[in-house]
Design an enzyme around this catalytic site. Structure first.
Site, PDB file in Angstrom:
ATOM      1  N   HIS A 166      38.880  45.133  34.756  1.00  0.00           N
ATOM      2  CA  HIS A 166      37.716  44.854  33.872  1.00  0.00           C
ATOM      3  C   HIS A 166      37.310  43.382  33.936  1.00  0.00           C
ATOM      4  O   HIS A 166      36.744  42.869  32.988  1.00  0.00           O
ATOM      5  CB  HIS A 166      38.009  45.248  32.419  1.00  0.00           C
ATOM      6  CG  HIS A 166      38.619  46.605  32.261  1.00  0.00           C
ATOM      7  ND1 HIS A 166      37.884  47.743  32.015  1.00  0.00           N
ATOM      8  CD2 HIS A 166      39.922  47.011  32.356  1.00  0.00           C
ATOM      9  CE1 HIS A 166      38.695  48.790  31.943  1.00  0.00           C
ATOM     10  NE2 HIS A 166      39.927  48.384  32.149  1.00  0.00           N
ATOM     11  N   SER A 202      20.772  22.815  47.036  1.00  0.00           N
ATOM     12  CA  SER A 202      19.584  23.144  46.260  1.00  0.00           C
ATOM     13  C   SER A 202      18.492  22.129  46.575  1.00  0.00           C
ATOM     14  O   SER A 202      18.775  20.955  46.802  1.00  0.00           O
ATOM     15  CB  SER A 202      19.922  23.100  44.774  1.00  0.00           C
ATOM     16  OG  SER A 202      18.754  22.884  44.003  1.00  0.00           O
ATOM     17  N   GLU A 227      26.265  35.680  49.065  1.00  0.00           N
ATOM     18  CA  GLU A 227      25.170  36.285  48.292  1.00  0.00           C
ATOM     19  C   GLU A 227      24.249  37.114  49.186  1.00  0.00           C
ATOM     20  O   GLU A 227      23.847  38.225  48.836  1.00  0.00           O
ATOM     21  CB  GLU A 227      24.349  35.189  47.607  1.00  0.00           C
ATOM     22  CG  GLU A 227      25.116  34.467  46.512  1.00  0.00           C
ATOM     23  CD  GLU A 227      24.347  33.248  46.032  1.00  0.00           C
ATOM     24  OE1 GLU A 227      23.232  33.409  45.523  1.00  0.00           O
ATOM     25  OE2 GLU A 227      24.858  32.130  46.184  1.00  0.00           O
TER      26      GLU A 227
END
Ligand code: ARG
Length: 466
Positions: free
Chosen positions: A161, A282, A295
């Site tokens: 979990h 970035s 990703e």
């Protein structure tokens, strides 16, 4: 790519040329040119078989095979401009052959149809793709084994979990992915078996009238069997769907690994640091270092799932035998294979070069009561039934939480009060490294069990096939 204009190979019963827009609409050469190698090999095998069966002469077969060889070399060298008007790779090559060797080329399509031809080419392409995928997956597995060996002693929290659960060896966690990729390789090998069936000789759908030898072409092309039913042979695209389904599972596995890499690379976890070569920055925030490879791979999973659903939907409801709808299989197939190969190629060096923050992983095992099960198991060894031991360890956790302490920081008498039959040795049992070492069951996380896992992994890697 050249345009319209020339007489079609099938033009006999037509009195008009194809509408220009339709010509572009139904042409597949823009993507099925990728089958050229398989198409040429299959045509050579077909021509040789026709000669062997006395349907054309050996001289004619030689002229055809040599002509095809030249076309293959020219395509390889980028010297061939394909024609949209010739529609697909099969007719482009036949047209080129006719231009080069003249009328004898017109005998090549004897006892053959584009329907058995395209099924043959696509199967051969899939078989080669499976070999390449297997090699890439195997290489990924080797990288996982190397990582596991290089970080043999590193402990990390295991999660359920996404909550800290029990301490495990980092190597054990990595080897879980080894097992997934092993199953992926087995599935591919299984798919290869069903793909290795030759449709050649099924003709358009009903078989052919000439005395052909289907086993000769199957053997030359490396197929294990010939298709038993000509209608099924040209109607079936199960092998494409099965391969893409296998690819969807591979992407699912990669995506889970990617998700963990993304989490681990965050400041919140800090378990790994990705190499600069496999991260990006970035455009506005100077401090950022993003796990883009992971990703993007996670994102591309959706695209491969989409191809699987697309293929299933294309095939649903098609009457037997060949339908033009089936031409839609190729872009999905090619893109799914390309995507998986690209993801594996990017992910493997990203994993190989990442820095493993042993200190952070170990620190994370100390908070969160990962040793609570071990306290319960300790009580069980002292005769307490497991359910009661579970409740007692739970009381100890609650007390420790309220005190802001770890279990091993509770005074001995407090532990005794809360749990009953504890001895002075309880503190040794609560040490996380002991917790790991205690899980000696087969396939467990104890160093001895993980050594066995590593040995198993290496033995599997040494095997010829998965
Ligand atoms: N380009 C076609 C495909 O990819 C080849 C088979 C076409 N056969 C036909 N009779 N239209 O499916």
């Amino acid at each position: 790519m050249t345009g319209q204009g020339r007489m079609k190979l099938w033009g006999g019963r037509f009195t008009k040329g194809t509408d220009a827009a339709v010509e572009h609409f139904h042409a597949s050469i823009g993507f099925d040119w990728r089958l050229y190698e398989q198409d040429i090999r299959a045509s050579q095998a077909h021509a040789r078989m026709l000669a062997k069966c006395g349907i054309i002469t050996p001289g004619e077969a030689d002229a055809i095979c040599t002509g095809l060889e030249g076309i293959a070399a020219d395509i390889e060298a980028g010297k061939v401009e394909f024609s949209v008007s010739a529609e697909d790779i099969h007719m482009n090559i036949e047209q080129l052959l006719t231009e080069r060797i003249g009328d004898v080329a017109k005998k090549l399509h004897t006892a053959r149809s584009r329907n058995d031809q395209v099924a043959t080419d696509t199967r051969l392409w899939c078989m080669a793709a499976i070999d390449e995928l297997d090699a890439r997956l195997r290489s990924m597995q080797s990288t996982l084994v190397r990582l596991a060996e290089a970080h043999r002693d590193v402990i990390m929290p295991g999660y359920t979990h996404l909550q800290r659960a029990q301490p495990v060896l980092f190597a054990h966690h990595l080897l879980a992915y080894f097992e997934m990729f092993q199953r992926d390789r087995q599935r591919l090998a299984d798919c290869h078996r069903r793909t290795s069936v030759s449709p050649l000789g099924a003709g358009a759908l009903a078989g052919v009238t000439q005395p052909i030898d289907r086993y000769a072409t199957a053997l030359e092309l490396g197929f294990d069997e010939v298709a038993a039913n000509s209608i099924d042979a040209v109607s079936d695209r199960d092998f494409v769907i099965e391969l893409v389904a296998d690819l969807a599972l591979i992407m699912m596995h990669l995506s889970r690994l990617c998700e963990e890499v993304v989490l681990w690379a965050s400041a919140e976890f800090g378990f790994i640091e990705l190499d600069d070569a496999y991260s990006t920055g970035s455009s506005i925030m100077p401090q950022k270092k993003n796990p883009d490879v992971a990703e993007l791979t996670r994102g591309k999973t959706g695209r491969v799932y989409g191809h699987l659903m697309g293929l299933l939907t294309v095939m649903k409801g098609l009457p037997l035998a060949y339908n033009k709808d089936m031409q839609e299989d190729k872009e999905a197939l090619f893109d799914a294979v390309d995507t998986v190969l690209a993801c594996l190629a990017a992910m493997e060096p990203m994993l190989a070069t990442m820095r493993v923050r042993e200190d952070k992983m170990r620190a994370a095992t100390l908070d969160g009561y990962l040793n609570a099960t071990d306290l319960a198991d300790y009580l069980v060894r002292r005769g307490v039934p497991f359910r009661d031991a579970h409740a007692a360890a739970g009381r100890a956790v609650l007390h420790a939480l309220r005190e802001g302490k770890r279990l091993e920081e509770l005074p001995f008498d407090v532990l005794q009060n809360l749990c009953g039959p504890v001895g002075g040795d309880v503190f040794t049992v609560l040490d996380v490294r002991r917790c790991v070492a205690a899980r000696r069951s087969t396939g467990g996380t104890a160093p001895s069990a993980v050594e066995e896992g590593l040995a198993r992994a290496k033995a599997l890697l040494a095997q010829e096939s998965p």
